[in-house]
Design a protein around this motif. Structure first.
Motif, PDB file in Angstrom:
ATOM      1  N   GLU A 197       0.828  -1.205   0.000  1.00  0.00           N
ATOM      2  CA  GLU A 197       0.000   0.000   0.000  1.00  0.00           C
ATOM      3  C   GLU A 197       0.862   1.255   0.000  1.00  0.00           C
ATOM      4  O   GLU A 197       0.505   2.261  -0.625  1.00  0.00           O
ATOM      5  CB  GLU A 197      -0.934  -0.009   1.209  1.00  0.00           C
ATOM      6  CG  GLU A 197      -2.046  -1.045   1.096  1.00  0.00           C
ATOM      7  CD  GLU A 197      -3.011  -0.984   2.261  1.00  0.00           C
ATOM      8  OE1 GLU A 197      -3.105   0.079   2.907  1.00  0.00           O
ATOM      9  OE2 GLU A 197      -3.675  -2.003   2.538  1.00  0.00           O
ATOM     10  N   LEU A 228     -11.982   0.422   1.925  1.00  0.00           N
ATOM     11  CA  LEU A 228     -11.323   0.371   0.619  1.00  0.00           C
ATOM     12  C   LEU A 228      -9.909   0.939   0.746  1.00  0.00           C
ATOM     13  O   LEU A 228      -9.682   1.919   1.446  1.00  0.00           O
ATOM     14  CB  LEU A 228     -12.103   1.187  -0.407  1.00  0.00           C
ATOM     15  CG  LEU A 228     -13.620   0.949  -0.494  1.00  0.00           C
ATOM     16  CD1 LEU A 228     -14.227   1.888  -1.525  1.00  0.00           C
ATOM     17  CD2 LEU A 228     -13.906  -0.501  -0.833  1.00  0.00           C
ATOM     18  N   ASP A 229      -8.957   0.334   0.047  1.00  0.00           N
ATOM     19  CA  ASP A 229      -7.596   0.888   0.047  1.00  0.00           C
ATOM     20  C   ASP A 229      -7.620   2.322  -0.452  1.00  0.00           C
ATOM     21  O   ASP A 229      -6.953   3.205   0.098  1.00  0.00           O
ATOM     22  CB  ASP A 229      -6.666   0.041  -0.829  1.00  0.00           C
ATOM     23  CG  ASP A 229      -6.380  -1.318  -0.204  1.00  0.00           C
ATOM     24  OD1 ASP A 229      -6.585  -1.462   1.018  1.00  0.00           O
ATOM     25  OD2 ASP A 229      -5.950  -2.230  -0.928  1.00  0.00           O
ATOM     26  N   GLU A 240      -8.084  -1.561  -5.033  1.00  0.00           N
ATOM     27  CA  GLU A 240      -7.602  -2.483  -4.004  1.00  0.00           C
ATOM     28  C   GLU A 240      -6.232  -3.018  -4.403  1.00  0.00           C
ATOM     29  O   GLU A 240      -6.009  -3.396  -5.557  1.00  0.00           O
ATOM     30  CB  GLU A 240      -8.575  -3.648  -3.830  1.00  0.00           C
ATOM     31  CG  GLU A 240      -9.916  -3.245  -3.240  1.00  0.00           C
ATOM     32  CD  GLU A 240      -9.775  -2.779  -1.800  1.00  0.00           C
ATOM     33  OE1 GLU A 240      -9.343  -3.570  -0.948  1.00  0.00           O
ATOM     34  OE2 GLU A 240     -10.087  -1.595  -1.545  1.00  0.00           O
ATOM     35  N   ASP A 242      -3.682  -5.935  -3.655  1.00  0.00           N
ATOM     36  CA  ASP A 242      -3.745  -7.274  -3.079  1.00  0.00           C
ATOM     37  C   ASP A 242      -2.354  -7.869  -2.894  1.00  0.00           C
ATOM     38  O   ASP A 242      -1.652  -8.155  -3.866  1.00  0.00           O
ATOM     39  CB  ASP A 242      -4.568  -8.201  -3.991  1.00  0.00           C
ATOM     40  CG  ASP A 242      -6.010  -7.731  -4.137  1.00  0.00           C
ATOM     41  OD1 ASP A 242      -6.457  -6.959  -3.274  1.00  0.00           O
ATOM     42  OD2 ASP A 242      -6.672  -8.145  -5.109  1.00  0.00           O
ATOM     43  N   ASP A 256     -13.016 -11.871  -1.756  1.00  0.00           N
ATOM     44  CA  ASP A 256     -12.857 -10.628  -2.509  1.00  0.00           C
ATOM     45  C   ASP A 256     -13.936 -10.489  -3.586  1.00  0.00           C
ATOM     46  O   ASP A 256     -14.503  -9.408  -3.789  1.00  0.00           O
ATOM     47  CB  ASP A 256     -11.468 -10.573  -3.161  1.00  0.00           C
ATOM     48  CG  ASP A 256     -10.351 -10.383  -2.152  1.00  0.00           C
ATOM     49  OD1 ASP A 256     -10.641  -9.921  -1.028  1.00  0.00           O
ATOM     50  OD2 ASP A 256      -9.197 -10.699  -2.479  1.00  0.00           O
ATOM     51  N   ASP A 260     -16.660  -7.517  -3.755  1.00  0.00           N
ATOM     52  CA  ASP A 260     -16.770  -6.632  -4.922  1.00  0.00           C
ATOM     53  C   ASP A 260     -18.191  -6.652  -5.486  1.00  0.00           C
ATOM     54  O   ASP A 260     -18.716  -5.611  -5.905  1.00  0.00           O
ATOM     55  CB  ASP A 260     -15.771  -7.048  -6.000  1.00  0.00           C
ATOM     56  CG  ASP A 260     -14.324  -6.870  -5.549  1.00  0.00           C
ATOM     57  OD1 ASP A 260     -14.096  -6.228  -4.504  1.00  0.00           O
ATOM     58  OD2 ASP A 260     -13.424  -7.387  -6.240  1.00  0.00           O
ATOM     59  N   THR A 270     -14.801  -1.958  -8.641  1.00  0.00           N
ATOM     60  CA  THR A 270     -13.531  -2.225  -7.961  1.00  0.00           C
ATOM     61  C   THR A 270     -12.458  -2.655  -8.949  1.00  0.00           C
ATOM     62  O   THR A 270     -12.671  -3.559  -9.760  1.00  0.00           O
ATOM     63  CB  THR A 270     -13.699  -3.333  -6.900  1.00  0.00           C
ATOM     64  OG1 THR A 270     -14.722  -2.951  -5.971  1.00  0.00           O
ATOM     65  CG2 THR A 270     -12.391  -3.559  -6.152  1.00  0.00           C
ATOM     66  N   ARG A 272      -8.641  -4.210  -8.976  1.00  0.00           N
ATOM     67  CA  ARG A 272      -7.690  -4.891  -8.101  1.00  0.00           C
ATOM     68  C   ARG A 272      -6.337  -5.045  -8.803  1.00  0.00           C
ATOM     69  O   ARG A 272      -6.275  -5.420  -9.969  1.00  0.00           O
ATOM     70  CB  ARG A 272      -8.212  -6.269  -7.693  1.00  0.00           C
ATOM     71  CG  ARG A 272      -9.388  -6.176  -6.727  1.00  0.00           C
ATOM     72  CD  ARG A 272      -9.784  -7.525  -6.152  1.00  0.00           C
ATOM     73  NE  ARG A 272     -10.811  -7.345  -5.129  1.00  0.00           N
ATOM     74  CZ  ARG A 272     -10.546  -7.075  -3.863  1.00  0.00           C
ATOM     75  NH1 ARG A 272      -9.280  -7.023  -3.462  1.00  0.00           N
ATOM     76  NH2 ARG A 272     -11.514  -6.889  -2.988  1.00  0.00           N
TER      77      ARG A 272
END
Length: 306
Positions: A197, A228-229, A240, A242, A256, A260, A270, A272
């Motif tokens: 992140e 949510l990221d 997101e 992962d 996940d 979503d 979303t 990812r």
């Protein structure tokens, strides 16, 4: 009369000389030490050779009968935030006390160390934030990556807050590489909870030309709250990141997908990005986010016209 050394020493594997001499004679103790059946961990403390190899035993012996606390890498290990490195244990004492150590123990002198002590498994230890800051410039057997990971885990698991780290750091104006630790603590305060992140935030989401977003965006749907990221509120677009270790399992992938789908029922799309793609192709990730956002802007504009 023959004695069983292990039985005399007791289940901890170590004992003070004072306690031992209540049970056996000084001559017996001397013969055990000479024969290698006991080793001296520090003046007045002896242990079985097998127990002396264990860092927790050395730590307990180092703290026995003194105003000292586990610190630095040893403290991080005691908190469960890092593996204890090979080599001596690290403890800290007040500035008025002796810093004399031994082959298996390093002693640091620091102000207010006893008054600020915490306890883990009955052993005195520095606070999590102080343990991280102490370990930062001289990891004492830990590499910088391990100390960073300890800081991230500490915040994610709520052992301390980013503000705690920044407050402790402010008390240490001469700390080596403090700028890097301050930057890490600030990113944690912004909501980053993993190295992925942090990378994604710096290299992708905050890169030049990228639109503003809400980090750690909370969304509630069907009575459940998700974090949510990153979220682009104007177009209901979630990003997101992962990590391979967590999101690589089949169970987590299925979770996940279900998450979503649930978010999609209230309009959220979303995107990812896995660890490999995010770190190897940040440019492509940025382009995909921008393209998805532009498509969502057009979709929202069309809905308003209708």
């Amino acid at each position: 009369m023959a004695f069983d050394v292990s039985a005399v020493v007791g289940p901890q594997g170590w004992v003070t000389s004072e306690e031992l001499l209540i049970r056996v004679s000084p001559r017996t103790v001397g013969s055990w030490v000479a024969a290698g059946k006991l080793v001296r961990l520090r003046p007045g403390v002896l242990a079985l050779p097998s127990a002396a190899q264990q860092w927790r035993t050395r730590l307990a012996a180092a703290l026995e009968g003194r105003e000292a606390v586990a610190s630095h890498g040893t403290a991080l290990a005691l908190w469960g935030l890092a593996a204890h490195p090979s080599g001596p244990v690290h403890v800290s004492v007040g500035t008025s006390m002796s810093a004399r150590g031994s082959a298996g123990m390093v002693v640091h002198r620091a102000p207010a160390i006893w008054a600020e002590r915490r306890r883990v498994d009955g052993l005195a230890v520095t606070s999590v934030e102080r343990s991280v800051v102490d370990s930062w410039p001289r990891p004492a057997g830990l590499d910088r990556t391990a100390v960073r990971a300890a800081a991230i885990t500490a915040v994610r698991d709520r052992h301390c807050s980013p503000r705690d780290l920044l407050t402790e750091l402010a008390r240490r104006p001469r700390l080596g590489d403090r700028t890097e630790l301050s930057r890490l603590a600030t990113l944690l305060a912004d909501g980053c909870r993993s190295e992925l992140e942090i990378w994604g935030c710096l290299q992708v989401l905050r890169a030049p030309g990228m639109p503003p977003f809400v980090q750690q965006r909370r969304v509630t749907v069907a009575g459940r709250t998700f974090v949510l990221d990153a979220g682009y509120d104007d177009v209901l677009l979630a990003v997101e990141m992962d990590g391979a270790a967590w999101h690589g399992s089949r169970t987590q992938r299925e979770a996940d997908i279900a998450r979503d789908a649930l978010l999609a029922t209230i309009g959220w799309q979303t995107l990812r990005f896995g660890y490999a793609r995010m770190t190897r192709s940040p440019d492509a990730c940025r382009r995909e986010i921008l393209a998805a956002r532009q498509a969502r802007l057009r979709l929202f504009a069309a809905d308003r016209v209708r």
